[in-house]
Design a protein around this motif. Structure first.
Motif, PDB file in Angstrom:
ATOM      1  N   GLY A 281       0.822  -1.197   0.000  1.00  0.00           N
ATOM      2  CA  GLY A 281       0.000   0.000   0.000  1.00  0.00           C
ATOM      3  C   GLY A 281       0.856   1.247   0.000  1.00  0.00           C
ATOM      4  N   GLU A 282       0.201   2.386  -0.114  1.00  0.00           N
ATOM      5  CA  GLU A 282       0.919   3.654  -0.163  1.00  0.00           C
ATOM      6  C   GLU A 282       1.464   4.014   1.210  1.00  0.00           C
ATOM      7  N   GLY A 283       2.784   4.082   1.320  1.00  0.00           N
ATOM      8  CA  GLY A 283       3.422   4.447   2.575  1.00  0.00           C
ATOM      9  C   GLY A 283       3.373   3.375   3.641  1.00  0.00           C
ATOM     10  N   GLY A 284       3.137   2.126   3.275  1.00  0.00           N
ATOM     11  CA  GLY A 284       3.018   1.053   4.261  1.00  0.00           C
ATOM     12  C   GLY A 284       4.061  -0.036   4.087  1.00  0.00           C
ATOM     13  N   THR A 285       4.426  -0.688   5.189  1.00  0.00           N
ATOM     14  CA  THR A 285       5.350  -1.815   5.174  1.00  0.00           C
ATOM     15  C   THR A 285       4.789  -2.924   6.058  1.00  0.00           C
ATOM     16  N   LEU A 286       4.637  -4.113   5.491  1.00  0.00           N
ATOM     17  CA  LEU A 286       4.216  -5.280   6.250  1.00  0.00           C
ATOM     18  C   LEU A 286       5.467  -5.978   6.767  1.00  0.00           C
ATOM     19  N   VAL A 287       5.516  -6.229   8.082  1.00  0.00           N
ATOM     20  CA  VAL A 287       6.698  -6.806   8.712  1.00  0.00           C
ATOM     21  C   VAL A 287       6.306  -8.084   9.438  1.00  0.00           C
ATOM     22  N   ALA A 288       7.037  -9.156   9.171  1.00  0.00           N
ATOM     23  CA  ALA A 288       6.815 -10.437   9.841  1.00  0.00           C
ATOM     24  C   ALA A 288       8.092 -10.841  10.562  1.00  0.00           C
ATOM     25  N   HIS A 289       7.935 -11.433  11.735  1.00  0.00           N
ATOM     26  CA  HIS A 289       9.083 -11.901  12.520  1.00  0.00           C
ATOM     27  C   HIS A 289       8.769 -13.252  13.143  1.00  0.00           C
ATOM     28  N   THR A 290       9.742 -14.157  13.133  1.00  0.00           N
ATOM     29  CA  THR A 290       9.594 -15.432  13.817  1.00  0.00           C
ATOM     30  C   THR A 290      10.921 -15.827  14.422  1.00  0.00           C
ATOM     31  N   ARG A 336      13.017 -24.133  28.638  1.00  0.00           N
ATOM     32  CA  ARG A 336      14.197 -24.409  27.819  1.00  0.00           C
ATOM     33  C   ARG A 336      14.035 -23.891  26.389  1.00  0.00           C
ATOM     34  N   ASP A 337      12.917 -24.165  25.760  1.00  0.00           N
ATOM     35  CA  ASP A 337      12.730 -23.863  24.348  1.00  0.00           C
ATOM     36  C   ASP A 337      11.626 -22.822  24.178  1.00  0.00           C
ATOM     37  N   SER A 338      11.661 -22.111  23.062  1.00  0.00           N
ATOM     38  CA  SER A 338      10.633 -21.102  22.818  1.00  0.00           C
ATOM     39  C   SER A 338      10.367 -20.965  21.326  1.00  0.00           C
ATOM     40  N   PHE A 339       9.145 -20.517  21.020  1.00  0.00           N
ATOM     41  CA  PHE A 339       8.740 -20.176  19.658  1.00  0.00           C
ATOM     42  C   PHE A 339       7.949 -18.880  19.721  1.00  0.00           C
ATOM     43  N   SER A 340       8.159 -18.009  18.740  1.00  0.00           N
ATOM     44  CA  SER A 340       7.355 -16.792  18.667  1.00  0.00           C
ATOM     45  C   SER A 340       7.155 -16.399  17.212  1.00  0.00           C
ATOM     46  N   ALA A 341       6.056 -15.686  16.944  1.00  0.00           N
ATOM     47  CA  ALA A 341       5.765 -15.152  15.612  1.00  0.00           C
ATOM     48  C   ALA A 341       4.976 -13.859  15.784  1.00  0.00           C
ATOM     49  N   SER A 342       5.340 -12.843  15.005  1.00  0.00           N
ATOM     50  CA  SER A 342       4.683 -11.541  15.088  1.00  0.00           C
ATOM     51  C   SER A 342       4.451 -10.988  13.689  1.00  0.00           C
ATOM     52  N   LEU A 343       3.411 -10.167  13.591  1.00  0.00           N
ATOM     53  CA  LEU A 343       3.083  -9.496  12.331  1.00  0.00           C
ATOM     54  C   LEU A 343       2.640  -8.084  12.665  1.00  0.00           C
ATOM     55  N   GLU A 344       3.210  -7.086  11.973  1.00  0.00           N
ATOM     56  CA  GLU A 344       2.736  -5.720  12.161  1.00  0.00           C
ATOM     57  C   GLU A 344       2.808  -4.963  10.843  1.00  0.00           C
ATOM     58  N   TYR A 345       1.926  -3.950  10.745  1.00  0.00           N
ATOM     59  CA  TYR A 345       1.848  -3.129   9.537  1.00  0.00           C
ATOM     60  C   TYR A 345       2.232  -1.706   9.905  1.00  0.00           C
ATOM     61  N   ARG A 346       3.354  -1.211   9.359  1.00  0.00           N
ATOM     62  CA  ARG A 346       3.852   0.125   9.650  1.00  0.00           C
ATOM     63  C   ARG A 346       3.397   1.085   8.549  1.00  0.00           C
ATOM     64  N   TRP A 347       2.473   1.974   8.923  1.00  0.00           N
ATOM     65  CA  TRP A 347       1.874   2.883   7.950  1.00  0.00           C
ATOM     66  C   TRP A 347       2.353   4.307   8.199  1.00  0.00           C
TER      67      TRP A 347
END
Length: 423
Positions: A281-290, A336-347
């Motif tokens: 989109g205009e001026g937007g960034t989709l960011v994913a992290h795991t 001991r172990d971990s899992f994570s996932a994130s999603l954000e939209y920077r507009w």
């Protein structure tokens, strides 16, 4: 480096109100003399009310004086930021900060301060070769931190809120990373860290101290360790501070020793960290992290101190360490172990000139998920904890990002503030 100061976002919003009518057919001449210091579009020194939000430490109020040093392009090259603060748990305090950005390839910083009760800090960091255009990159840090706000709820993905305890965490460490740059995208790095950790009774009123509920845990917590880690990194991001496209992947393996340099008798670790940035989109960034981290049981390792376990909770993704879950305090769940996932939209909402530099405001809705577990055979995607919320980001070109994030989850709503993107 983590530094929770909300002044950046407050400043940007206030500045927008002052200079909202900047589009004039014939703008007036730039102010000179003392008037330059009173006009927010040209003032190099900024007295700003400070609001520091932390779910464990409480709300810290203060006044911070910010001196910005910019170059001919109005890009920030140095920030000098002393402050006077007050926290209801730790009393009055003072801090001093210098953040320097000599080039887009080198950064250094020094932060130090103390409060009336319990807490004090010193953090020095130097990084060179950030763009990986030279054969080698280096990062050095020296840290002393005594914090009175940490919490421990027990070990496991279902540790109850009713088990909340407080402790004083005193750490000293030096860390050195050498990276061999195969090209601007690929790097092989070695990290050495020598650290001592002492866990002391909690001092906060109306909070149970850790030794009252977990006495055996405290007995195993005081450790001096040497960490060795190898990391293979692929990084195609267009900017290491404010990326809008590309990706970064880390694959690492390491171990912690108490006996000698490479014994690995405390724990071993292996993990993966991935970040993906896509214009949308205009001026937007989709960011994913795991992120995925394993600390396997071996015949050479002993029981891991609770502070070294994998953790989820808080507002930051740390390479090879804790992962974000922004409706919970830092390290809400550990094992001991971990899992994570994130999603954000920077507009991108707006940009404007203020305080001798170019400022940009972003709005960022987000969702986080994560869990911890004790066995590598556990399904990391089951029994996840979730957070959802939104943040406001303020960018002072080209190196500084300030944010306020508000997250909601099963244990309520939490507000975080700080500098740099969460990931």
């Amino acid at each position: 480096m983590s530094l929770r100061i909300a002044w950046v976002c407050v400043l940007m919003l206030a500045s927008r109100i002052v200079i909202g009518a900047e589009a004039q057919p014939q703008p007036p001449p730039a102010p000179t003399g003392i008037m330059r210091w009173l006009n927010p579009s040209t003032a190099p020194f900024i007295p700003v009310p400070e609001v520091d939000l932390d779910p464990y430490a409480g709300t810290t109020l203060g006044l911070i004086g910010v001196l910005l040093v910019t170059n001919e392009k109005s890009e920030i090259r140095q920030i000098i930021a002393p402050d006077v603060i007050h926290n209801p748990n730790f009393g009055w305090g003072v801090r001093g900060r210098i953040f320097a950005f000599p080039s887009d390839n080198t950064q250094w910083s020094i932060v130090g301060g103390a409060k009336q009760r319990i807490e004090s800090e010193f953090d020095a960091e130097y990084a060179a070769g950030l763009r990986r255009l030279d054969p080698w990159s280096v990062n050095f840090s020296a840290v002393y931190d005594r914090s009175g706000s940490p919490r421990f709820f027990g070990i496991g993905n279902e540790s109850p809120l009713s088990n909340q305890t407080n402790y004083t965490d005193e750490q000293r460490f030096v860390q050195l990373t050498f990276g061999r740059n195969l090209n601007p995208e690929w790097q092989l790095a070695y990290t050495f860290r020598a650290r001592s950790v002492e866990i002391l009774p909690g001092k906060l009123e109306n909070q149970v101290s850790i030794e009252e509920l977990f006495p055996a845990t405290v007995l195993r917590a005081d450790v001096r360790e040497i960490v060795n880690r190898l990391t293979l990194q692929y990084d195609s991001r267009d900017n290491f501070t404010t990326p809008t496209r590309g990706m970064r992947w880390l694959l690492y393996f390491g171990g912690s020793s108490t006996a000698h340099m490479f014994a690995g008798d405390l724990y071993t670790e292996t993990g993966l960290d991935g970040r993906y940035y896509m214009p949308l989109g205009e001026g937007g960034t989709l960011v994913a992290h795991t992120a995925l981290r394993y600390m396997p049981r071996t015949s050479h390792t002993r029981e891991i101190p609770f502070w070294a376990l994998s953790g989820v909770g808080g507002d930051r993704a740390i390479d090879g360490g804790d992962q974000p879950l922004r409706s919970f305090g830092p390290r809400r769940y550990v094992d001991r172990d971990s899992f994570s996932a994130s999603l954000e939209y920077r507009w991108h909402m707006t940009s404007f000139n203020a305080f001798s530099t170019r400022l940009t405001l972003e709005l960022a809705p987000f969702v986080d998920s994560g869990r911890v577990y004790a066995s590598s055979s556990t399904d990391p995607f089951s029994h996840l904890h979730w957070s959802a919320g939104a943040g406001v980001r303020a960018i002072a070109s080209p190196f500084v990002v300030g944010y306020v994030d508000v997250g909601h989850g099963s244990e309520g709503t939490v507000v975080f503030s700080g500098i740099n993107y969460p990931f």
